[in-house]
Write a protein that holds these residues in place. Structure first.
Motif, PDB file in Angstrom:
ATOM      1  N   SER A 199      19.253 -41.625 -37.044  1.00 23.56           N
ATOM      2  CA  SER A 199      18.581 -40.392 -37.382  1.00 23.56           C
ATOM      3  C   SER A 199      18.795 -39.574 -35.989  1.00 23.56           C
ATOM      4  O   SER A 199      19.005 -38.280 -36.091  1.00 23.56           O
ATOM      5  N   ASN A 200      19.035 -39.979 -34.686  1.00 24.58           N
ATOM      6  CA  ASN A 200      19.229 -39.087 -33.627  1.00 24.58           C
ATOM      7  C   ASN A 200      20.670 -38.981 -33.678  1.00 24.58           C
ATOM      8  O   ASN A 200      21.332 -37.752 -33.121  1.00 24.58           O
ATOM      9  N   GLN A 201      21.614 -39.820 -34.069  1.00 24.52           N
ATOM     10  CA  GLN A 201      23.082 -39.324 -34.143  1.00 24.52           C
ATOM     11  C   GLN A 201      23.351 -38.518 -35.089  1.00 24.52           C
ATOM     12  O   GLN A 201      23.902 -37.334 -34.866  1.00 24.52           O
ATOM     13  N   LEU A 202      22.405 -38.227 -36.277  1.00 26.21           N
ATOM     14  CA  LEU A 202      22.625 -37.111 -37.146  1.00 26.21           C
ATOM     15  C   LEU A 202      22.408 -35.904 -36.528  1.00 26.21           C
ATOM     16  O   LEU A 202      22.971 -34.939 -36.759  1.00 26.21           O
ATOM     17  N   ILE A 203      21.190 -35.746 -35.705  1.00 30.60           N
ATOM     18  CA  ILE A 203      20.780 -34.476 -35.160  1.00 30.60           C
ATOM     19  C   ILE A 203      21.924 -34.065 -34.174  1.00 30.60           C
ATOM     20  O   ILE A 203      22.142 -33.148 -34.020  1.00 30.60           O
ATOM     21  N   THR A 204      22.571 -35.029 -33.492  1.00 30.17           N
ATOM     22  CA  THR A 204      23.284 -34.717 -32.442  1.00 30.17           C
ATOM     23  C   THR A 204      24.559 -34.242 -33.257  1.00 30.17           C
ATOM     24  O   THR A 204      25.248 -33.207 -32.768  1.00 30.17           O
ATOM     25  N   LYS A 205      25.126 -34.632 -34.332  1.00 35.56           N
ATOM     26  CA  LYS A 205      26.042 -34.108 -34.798  1.00 35.56           C
ATOM     27  C   LYS A 205      25.944 -33.031 -35.473  1.00 35.56           C
ATOM     28  O   LYS A 205      26.752 -32.084 -35.624  1.00 35.56           O
ATOM     29  N   LEU A 206      24.726 -32.666 -35.958  1.00 34.91           N
ATOM     30  CA  LEU A 206      24.458 -31.621 -36.879  1.00 34.91           C
ATOM     31  C   LEU A 206      24.521 -30.319 -35.845  1.00 34.91           C
ATOM     32  O   LEU A 206      24.947 -29.137 -36.205  1.00 34.91           O
ATOM     33  N   LYS A 207      24.192 -30.535 -34.486  1.00 34.10           N
ATOM     34  CA  LYS A 207      23.950 -29.444 -33.369  1.00 34.10           C
ATOM     35  C   LYS A 207      25.395 -29.369 -32.970  1.00 34.10           C
ATOM     36  O   LYS A 207      25.612 -28.352 -32.246  1.00 34.10           O
TER      37      LYS A 207
END
Length: 255
Positions: A222-230
């Protein structure tokens, strides 16, 4: 119960390999992989994709720069799979057919799907004989530059790259999300709280070490997802413009 087929065992053990030995891949093996590519399923039988095999080190170096992955320059084999409606368009013209539909979105996605299927078929065959593979979606970090580098004519477009060779690393299997969140029956299933459903997966991911950074465990999914979206690549956000520049019709109907 009959033992699991060796091919399925190999597929269940798929890992991305980024480092390879100096052992050369024989011409016989390359020929067999080309045959596998040739026999891949294709939409309408039109075979609307092609492969560019990169043997020029200077081109490998530039692709590595586009990909922002230095190991791309060291790939024993580097193949670029492309949407290719140019060839069929030329065949049609030589038959005095000039239908503009050769560059419509339907034809583009037929070619793109063909290219992805062909790449996966080659990967399955390559891994079955002990080779390691790595997909390279990063060739689209700057699609216009990739198009120019490979001298792609109109009605073609780079879909993805594939590097392969004899493995020189043995990474752990990367954990995957439970298929109950990815496979449904008859219709799409929406869940009320995805964070709760992936809580265990988030924890499992924290035990994984990516060989690109062996000193640090990866973050939760879930944190990787946020990082990649940003982490936005403004050039990749405009890929559709390059597709249009390559002659494909992106007209959106107002009906």
């Amino acid at each position: 119960m009959q033992s699991m087929d060796d091919t399925i065992k190999m597929q269940l053990n798929h890992r991305t390999i980024r480092e390879f030995t100096d052992k050369a891949i024989s011409d016989e093996i390359i020929s067999r992989l080309v045959q596998v590519a040739e026999r891949t399923a294709t939409s309408n039988g039109l075979q609307a994709c092609s492969i560019i095999r990169i043997s020029d080190q200077a081109i490998k170096n530039e692709l590595a720069d586009i990909c922002k992955q230095e190991y791309v320059a060291r790939m024993p084999e580097l193949w670029i799979f492309i949407v290719d409606q140019y060839r069929n368009g030329q065949i049609a013209k030589e038959k005095n057919c000039h239908e503009e539909s050769i560059g419509d979105m339907d034809r583009f996605f037929q070619g793109f799907t063909d290219a992805c299927l062909m790449a996966q078929n080659v990967v399955t065959a390559a891994e079955s004989i002990g080779l390691g593979t790595v997909y390279l979606g990063s060739i689209l970090n700057d699609p216009s530059r990739t198009v120019k580098l490979l001298k792609l004519p109109k009605l073609t477009f780079p879909a993805l790259g594939l590097g392969f060779g004899y493995p020189n690393q043995n990474p752990k299997l990367k954990p995957r999300m439970d298929m109950k969140l990815r496979m449904f029956e008859n219709s799409y299933k929406c869940f009320d709280n995805y964070s709760d459903l992936i809580k265990e997966y988030d924890q499992i991911m924290k035990t994984y070490y990516d060989l690109r950074d062996t000193n640090n465990r990866v973050d939760s999914f879930s944190n990787q997802l946020i990082t990649k979206l940003k982490n936005i690549n403004p050039i990749r956000q405009k890929i559709i413009n390059v597709i249009a520049e390559q002659g494909f019709d992106l007209m959106i109907s107002d009906k």
